[in-house]
Design a protein around this motif. Sequence first.
Motif, PDB file in Angstrom:
ATOM      1  N   ALA A  75       2.259   1.917   5.371  1.00  0.00           N
ATOM      2  CA  ALA A  75       3.374   1.387   6.153  1.00  0.00           C
ATOM      3  C   ALA A  75       3.130   1.542   7.649  1.00  0.00           C
ATOM      4  O   ALA A  75       3.424   0.629   8.442  1.00  0.00           O
ATOM      5  N   ARG A  76       2.591   2.688   8.050  1.00  0.00           N
ATOM      6  CA  ARG A  76       2.318   2.902   9.470  1.00  0.00           C
ATOM      7  C   ARG A  76       1.225   1.964   9.976  1.00  0.00           C
ATOM      8  O   ARG A  76       1.226   1.575  11.155  1.00  0.00           O
ATOM      9  N   LYS A  77       0.308   1.617   9.107  1.00  0.00           N
ATOM     10  CA  LYS A  77      -0.798   0.740   9.502  1.00  0.00           C
ATOM     11  C   LYS A  77      -0.352  -0.716   9.606  1.00  0.00           C
ATOM     12  O   LYS A  77      -0.904  -1.485  10.400  1.00  0.00           O
ATOM     13  N   ASN A  78       0.653  -1.094   8.837  1.00  0.00           N
ATOM     14  CA  ASN A  78       0.964  -2.512   8.683  1.00  0.00           C
ATOM     15  C   ASN A  78       2.376  -2.905   9.077  1.00  0.00           C
ATOM     16  O   ASN A  78       2.852  -3.958   8.671  1.00  0.00           O
ATOM     17  N   SER A  79       3.038  -2.081   9.862  1.00  0.00           N
ATOM     18  CA  SER A  79       4.418  -2.392  10.205  1.00  0.00           C
ATOM     19  C   SER A  79       4.710  -2.042  11.655  1.00  0.00           C
ATOM     20  O   SER A  79       4.218  -1.046  12.181  1.00  0.00           O
ATOM     21  N   THR A  80       5.527  -2.871  12.299  1.00  0.00           N
ATOM     22  CA  THR A  80       5.971  -2.580  13.662  1.00  0.00           C
ATOM     23  C   THR A  80       7.212  -1.693  13.656  1.00  0.00           C
ATOM     24  O   THR A  80       7.746  -1.367  14.708  1.00  0.00           O
ATOM     25  N   TYR A  81       7.659  -1.284  12.450  1.00  0.00           N
ATOM     26  CA  TYR A  81       8.834  -0.404  12.332  1.00  0.00           C
ATOM     27  C   TYR A  81       8.565   0.955  12.963  1.00  0.00           C
ATOM     28  O   TYR A  81       9.461   1.598  13.503  1.00  0.00           O
ATOM     29  N   PHE A  98      -8.936  14.984   0.591  1.00  0.00           N
ATOM     30  CA  PHE A  98      -7.931  14.128  -0.030  1.00  0.00           C
ATOM     31  C   PHE A  98      -7.762  12.835   0.767  1.00  0.00           C
ATOM     32  O   PHE A  98      -7.733  11.735   0.199  1.00  0.00           O
ATOM     33  N   TYR A  99      -7.687  12.965   2.095  1.00  0.00           N
ATOM     34  CA  TYR A  99      -7.547  11.768   2.933  1.00  0.00           C
ATOM     35  C   TYR A  99      -8.778  10.869   2.814  1.00  0.00           C
ATOM     36  O   TYR A  99      -8.653   9.646   2.701  1.00  0.00           O
ATOM     37  N   ARG A 100      -9.954  11.475   2.811  1.00  0.00           N
ATOM     38  CA  ARG A 100     -11.174  10.655   2.685  1.00  0.00           C
ATOM     39  C   ARG A 100     -11.185   9.879   1.377  1.00  0.00           C
ATOM     40  O   ARG A 100     -11.604   8.711   1.326  1.00  0.00           O
ATOM     41  N   LYS A 101     -10.700  10.502   0.311  1.00  0.00           N
ATOM     42  CA  LYS A 101     -10.665   9.820  -0.978  1.00  0.00           C
ATOM     43  C   LYS A 101      -9.636   8.687  -0.982  1.00  0.00           C
ATOM     44  O   LYS A 101      -9.851   7.650  -1.624  1.00  0.00           O
ATOM     45  N   LEU A 102      -8.526   8.886  -0.285  1.00  0.00           N
ATOM     46  CA  LEU A 102      -7.561   7.796  -0.151  1.00  0.00           C
ATOM     47  C   LEU A 102      -8.198   6.603   0.558  1.00  0.00           C
ATOM     48  O   LEU A 102      -7.998   5.445   0.160  1.00  0.00           O
ATOM     49  N   VAL A 103      -8.953   6.893   1.604  1.00  0.00           N
ATOM     50  CA  VAL A 103      -9.627   5.813   2.342  1.00  0.00           C
ATOM     51  C   VAL A 103     -10.697   5.160   1.475  1.00  0.00           C
ATOM     52  O   VAL A 103     -10.860   3.935   1.488  1.00  0.00           O
ATOM     53  N   ASP A 104     -11.423   5.969   0.694  1.00  0.00           N
ATOM     54  CA  ASP A 104     -12.417   5.394  -0.214  1.00  0.00           C
ATOM     55  C   ASP A 104     -11.765   4.429  -1.199  1.00  0.00           C
ATOM     56  O   ASP A 104     -12.344   3.391  -1.547  1.00  0.00           O
ATOM     57  N   LEU A 105     -10.562   4.770  -1.648  1.00  0.00           N
ATOM     58  CA  LEU A 105      -9.869   3.956  -2.648  1.00  0.00           C
ATOM     59  C   LEU A 105      -9.191   2.742  -2.031  1.00  0.00           C
ATOM     60  O   LEU A 105      -9.274   1.628  -2.567  1.00  0.00           O
ATOM     61  N   HIS A 106      -8.507   2.945  -0.898  1.00  0.00           N
ATOM     62  CA  HIS A 106      -7.665   1.890  -0.324  1.00  0.00           C
ATOM     63  C   HIS A 106      -8.243   1.240   0.931  1.00  0.00           C
ATOM     64  O   HIS A 106      -7.699   0.235   1.404  1.00  0.00           O
ATOM     65  N   GLY A 107      -9.298   1.811   1.485  1.00  0.00           N
ATOM     66  CA  GLY A 107      -9.930   1.222   2.656  1.00  0.00           C
ATOM     67  C   GLY A 107      -9.039   1.191   3.883  1.00  0.00           C
ATOM     68  O   GLY A 107      -8.261   2.106   4.140  1.00  0.00           O
ATOM     69  N   ASN A 108      -9.143   0.093   4.632  1.00  0.00           N
ATOM     70  CA  ASN A 108      -8.424  -0.020   5.896  1.00  0.00           C
ATOM     71  C   ASN A 108      -6.909  -0.039   5.741  1.00  0.00           C
ATOM     72  O   ASN A 108      -6.182   0.115   6.731  1.00  0.00           O
ATOM     73  N   MET A 109      -6.434  -0.249   4.518  1.00  0.00           N
ATOM     74  CA  MET A 109      -4.984  -0.265   4.325  1.00  0.00           C
ATOM     75  C   MET A 109      -4.338   1.068   4.690  1.00  0.00           C
ATOM     76  O   MET A 109      -3.161   1.118   5.064  1.00  0.00           O
ATOM     77  N   VAL A 110      -5.100   2.173   4.574  1.00  0.00           N
ATOM     78  CA  VAL A 110      -4.527   3.492   4.863  1.00  0.00           C
ATOM     79  C   VAL A 110      -5.303   4.230   5.948  1.00  0.00           C
ATOM     80  O   VAL A 110      -4.987   5.372   6.259  1.00  0.00           O
TER      81      VAL A 110
END
Length: 251
Positions: A75-81, A98-110
């Motif tokens: 949400a922070r990456k993709n919203s002007t809210y 944990f954060y690195r694994k989130l990025v591995d899974l979701h890429g630029n979305m997170v």
Amino acid sequence: MHITILGSGTSIPHPRRASPGLAIQIGETAILVDPSSGSLHRAERYGIEIKNVSHVFISHFHLDHISDIAPLLFARKNSTYFETEKLTLIGPPGLKQFYRKLVDLHGNMVRLAPSNLEIREIGTEQLKFSNWAVRSLPVVHTKNSVGYRFVDSKGTVFAYSGDTDYCPALIKLSTNADVALIEAAQPSQLKIKGHLTPQLAGKIAQEAGVGRLVITHLYPVCDEYDLLAEIRDSGYEGPADIAFDGMKFRL
């Protein structure tokens, strides 16, 4: 200091208790703790504007305590809210992985820019901010589980157990706390290893000199038991409450 319970239950579906989560307001600082699935939306429902959250604390990495981290980053990456203020994630050792694994899974979305995201691992130290401080200690649940002690500029103390069994560390974190939010997953007859019961939560509150005890992280079976009676059986004589979703209290 204002506390809002975003979820008082567990990962097991319950019509009135969502998975764990809480929000803390200290002055102008808005904090999320253990944001489970749906915590972001429940926070808004209970009057907490997620766009103002600057710090997120994690007690451990079980799914019912971290499931809204990825949606928050997305949400922070993709919203002007959201405002441009940096988000700080704080948790036990393993948080950066944990954060690195989130990025591995979701890429630029997170993936947030370093200017917008800080990740801090905490174990036994105390962190100090402009008008509040927090201390953590390892507790008995998983390899990387911690409890927290929040203190504001007036010296008001709020203790949070995360998930844990009975341990001296939680007594230390809760010593003379104005309010302690302590998990009590199951009644004494059904105790689970690595979790507390209302009676054990009461024992900790009594030994720590807690001003007010609130129990949370309740499995559905708890509806069938007198949890307050269990607390009284522990010898704790202070005010005691059973958390519910949307519960608010001011310290």
